[in-house]
Motif scaffolding. Structure first.
Motif, PDB file in Angstrom:
ATOM      1  N   CYS A   1       0.837  -1.206   0.000  1.00  7.66           N
ATOM      2  CA  CYS A   1       0.000   0.000   0.000  1.00  7.66           C
ATOM      3  C   CYS A   1       0.870   1.253   0.000  1.00  7.66           C
ATOM      4  O   CYS A   1       1.813   1.375   0.793  1.00  7.66           O
ATOM      5  CB  CYS A   1      -0.912  -0.012   1.225  1.00  7.66           C
ATOM      6  SG  CYS A   1      -1.821   1.524   1.442  1.00  7.66           S
TER       7      CYS A   1
ATOM      8  N   GLY B   1       0.056   4.022   0.991  1.00  5.64           N
ATOM      9  CA  GLY B   1      -0.210   4.828   2.180  1.00  5.64           C
ATOM     10  C   GLY B   1       0.490   4.290   3.416  1.00  5.64           C
ATOM     11  O   GLY B   1       1.250   4.993   4.074  1.00  5.64           O
ATOM     12  N   CYS B   2       0.273   2.996   3.746  1.00  8.89           N
ATOM     13  CA  CYS B   2       0.754   2.456   5.019  1.00  8.89           C
ATOM     14  C   CYS B   2       1.847   1.404   4.869  1.00  8.89           C
ATOM     15  O   CYS B   2       2.468   1.007   5.853  1.00  8.89           O
ATOM     16  CB  CYS B   2      -0.414   1.866   5.802  1.00  8.89           C
ATOM     17  SG  CYS B   2      -1.165   0.444   4.983  1.00  8.89           S
TER      18      CYS B   2
ATOM     19  N   CYS C   1      -4.699   0.247   0.261  1.00  8.22           N
ATOM     20  CA  CYS C   1      -5.573  -0.634   1.035  1.00  8.22           C
ATOM     21  C   CYS C   1      -6.839   0.153   1.388  1.00  8.22           C
ATOM     22  O   CYS C   1      -6.870   1.375   1.228  1.00  8.22           O
ATOM     23  CB  CYS C   1      -4.872  -1.124   2.299  1.00  8.22           C
ATOM     24  SG  CYS C   1      -4.685   0.136   3.562  1.00  8.22           S
TER      25      CYS C   1
ATOM     26  N   CYS D   1      -6.508   3.171   3.711  1.00  4.50           N
ATOM     27  CA  CYS D   1      -5.781   4.353   3.230  1.00  4.50           C
ATOM     28  C   CYS D   1      -6.515   5.063   2.090  1.00  4.50           C
ATOM     29  O   CYS D   1      -6.030   6.066   1.572  1.00  4.50           O
ATOM     30  CB  CYS D   1      -4.376   3.979   2.780  1.00  4.50           C
ATOM     31  SG  CYS D   1      -3.330   3.477   4.159  1.00  4.50           S
TER      32      CYS D   1
HETATM   33 ZN   LIG Z   1      -2.743   1.331   3.534  1.00  2.00          ZN
END
Ligand SMILES: [Zn+2]
Length: 257
Positions: free
Chosen positions: A155, A157-158, A181, A184
């Motif tokens: 992901c 984002g994370c 994900c 996110c």
């Molecule tokens: Zn994520």
């Protein structure tokens, strides 16, 4: 300010005066260079045919400080780009690689690995390799060397691994720079829904193993839908990065079929 020598590939040239050109070259040692080529528009140009688009040549130039244009003093042809004799698609693909390089690089920032990739891509196009493979493999290697390679596995984002969601599809964040994900996804703009087959293929091409051309090798086996999605995703991502759509993208529609 000094006399510099390098191998270079011509990305673009524009008329500067009745007799001169401003040329943009991608050099092996100095990255992108913009220089005045005095007398290049004369019938008996001192540069002969070394300043054809995408030609590779050995150049000598005077590097200027600040924003002043450099001065090209010598250019000797090493190899011409013959893609135009193959097909229009091959020719436009070559021009696209030049435009992409021009738009995403700054003057005088050395990127020796990119010189090698550009050079190899042009040779492959000359050897009648499938332009779709060359373009995609090149884009991915270029994004990697710029530090902008999208993530297709974790992901954006994370950093957690992302499973395919509804209808075996993935969410790909253009701004975020990769797959997302569910947690996110909130607040993300410019999100594409891409099929599992598309993401699996992009993951393969982006992997850091083997040669970049080989990794793009199975492009021809993809379904037309997936080919279309791959091009769509790459175009959207690169347009975001460059802050504008590249002119040559309009000439590469055939790659989507
Ligand atoms: Zn994520």
């Amino acid at each position: 300010m000094g006399l510099e020598k390098s191998e270079a590939i011509l990305l673009r040239s524009v008329a500067w005066s009745e007799t001169s050109l401003v040329v943009t070259l991608f050099t092996r040692t100095h990255g992108k260079v913009s220089a005045v080529a005095k007398g290049a528009r004369r019938l008996k140009s001192p540069f002969e045919n070394a300043l054809d688009l995408l030609a590779r040549s050995q150049i000598v130039f005077i590097e200027k400080a600040n924003d002043t244009l450099d001065i090209l003093t010598e250019a000797k042809l090493v190899r011409r780009f013959k893609g135009g004799q193959r097909s229009l698609l091959t020719l436009y693909s070559g021009y696209y690689l030049a435009e992409l390089t021009h738009v995403l690089t700054e003057n005088h920032q050395p990127m020796e690995s990119h010189f090698g990739v550009l050079d190899e891509a042009l040779v492959k196009l000359d050897e009648m390799e499938d332009p779709a493979k060359v373009v995609l493999g090149f884009e991915m290697e270029f994004l990697r060397s710029l530090g902008h390679l999208p993530t297709f596995e974790l992901c954006a984002g994370c950093g957690n691994s992302v499973e395919s969601g509804r209808n075996r599809s993935y969410l790909f964040g253009i701004d975020a720079g990769g797959v997302l994900c569910d947690s996110c996804l909130a607040g993300q703009h410019h999100v594409l829904r891409l099929r599992e087959e598309t993401i699996s293929f992009l993951r393969l091409v982006a992997a850091d193993r083997g040669s970049w051309m080989e990794r793009a090798g199975s492009y021809g086996d993809l379904s037309p839908t997936t080919r279309g999605e791959v091009r769509f995703a790459m175009e959207r991502f690169i347009t975001h990065l460059a802050d504008r759509r590249l002119r040559l993208m309009d000439f590469l529609e055939e790659l989507k079929r």
